[in-house]
Enzyme design. Structure first.
Site, PDB file in Angstrom:
ATOM      1  N   HIS A   7       0.833  -1.208   0.000  1.00 19.35           N
ATOM      2  CA  HIS A   7       0.000   0.000   0.000  1.00 19.35           C
ATOM      3  C   HIS A   7       0.858   1.245   0.000  1.00 19.35           C
ATOM      4  O   HIS A   7       2.048   1.196   0.304  1.00 19.35           O
ATOM      5  CB  HIS A   7      -0.970   0.038   1.191  1.00 19.35           C
ATOM      6  CG  HIS A   7      -0.319   0.029   2.537  1.00 19.35           C
ATOM      7  ND1 HIS A   7      -0.012  -1.115   3.233  1.00 19.35           N
ATOM      8  CD2 HIS A   7       0.094   1.058   3.336  1.00 19.35           C
ATOM      9  CE1 HIS A   7       0.543  -0.809   4.397  1.00 19.35           C
ATOM     10  NE2 HIS A   7       0.624   0.503   4.478  1.00 19.35           N
ATOM     11  N   HIS A  79       3.982   7.098   3.740  1.00 16.82           N
ATOM     12  CA  HIS A  79       4.916   5.984   3.575  1.00 16.82           C
ATOM     13  C   HIS A  79       4.453   5.048   2.470  1.00 16.82           C
ATOM     14  O   HIS A  79       3.314   5.122   2.021  1.00 16.82           O
ATOM     15  CB  HIS A  79       5.108   5.198   4.888  1.00 16.82           C
ATOM     16  CG  HIS A  79       3.896   4.495   5.418  1.00 16.82           C
ATOM     17  ND1 HIS A  79       3.016   5.067   6.313  1.00 16.82           N
ATOM     18  CD2 HIS A  79       3.397   3.244   5.189  1.00 16.82           C
ATOM     19  CE1 HIS A  79       2.056   4.206   6.609  1.00 16.82           C
ATOM     20  NE2 HIS A  79       2.253   3.083   5.932  1.00 16.82           N
ATOM     21  N   GLU A 130       7.675   1.046   5.004  1.00 19.00           N
ATOM     22  CA  GLU A 130       7.139   0.015   5.896  1.00 19.00           C
ATOM     23  C   GLU A 130       7.370  -1.332   5.214  1.00 19.00           C
ATOM     24  O   GLU A 130       7.166  -1.463   4.004  1.00 19.00           O
ATOM     25  CB  GLU A 130       5.638   0.248   6.108  1.00 19.00           C
ATOM     26  CG  GLU A 130       4.964  -0.789   6.996  1.00 19.00           C
ATOM     27  CD  GLU A 130       3.471  -0.514   7.199  1.00 19.00           C
ATOM     28  OE1 GLU A 130       2.873   0.210   6.378  1.00 19.00           O
ATOM     29  OE2 GLU A 130       2.907  -1.037   8.171  1.00 19.00           O
TER      30      GLU A 130
END
Ligand code: CO
Length: 134
Positions: A7, A79, A130
């Site tokens: 994502h 992020h 991440e």
């Protein structure tokens, strides 16, 4: 080592407005807002054919994204999340290469119930990364 883009997270100052924009203007499938008190955010998940967008809004006084809005009042990309098969092996490899893992270095349970880690943006061209074990 990294696999699919899981994502992209966008910090938004007005969650309802951003969700409606993705739903009505961009024509995407969006979830209801989901408060994640453990993460200090409320999230709207936007489902795309090949990945997800997460619209993040601060929740609570100690939200980890509060500082982001001090520098980016109108919001912005917060992020990107890449999938890895083995998060501890990925962490060890990155630390050997000199990359800094945020926090205590131990994977935490992320917004999708899977182990995640964050990498210092200064080590990756200014982008907060991440890693999520899938
Ligand atoms: Co994320």
């Amino acid at each position: 080592m990294i696999g699919r883009l899981n994502h992209v997270a966008i910090a938004v100052p007005d969650l309802a407005k951003a969700a409606e924009q993705y739903r009505a203007t961009l024509g995407a499938k969006v979830s209801a807002p989901q408060p994640l008190p453990d993460h200090g955010v409320t999230v709207v998940f936007v489902e795309l054919a090949n990945t997800k967008i997460e619209l993040l809004h601060p929740l609570g006084a100690a939200s980890p994204i509060a500082g982001f809005f001090e520098k980016n009042a109108s919001g912005g990309i917060h992020h990107v999340c890449y999938e890895v098969a083995d998060i501890r092996a990925a962490r060890d490899r990155l630390q050997r290469a000199g990359a800094r893992v945020l926090g205590d270095g131990e994977p935490k349970t992320g917004a999708h119930g899977k182990p995640v880690l964050f990498l210092h943006p200064k080590d990756f061209s200014g982008a907060l990364i991440e890693l999520e074990q899938v």
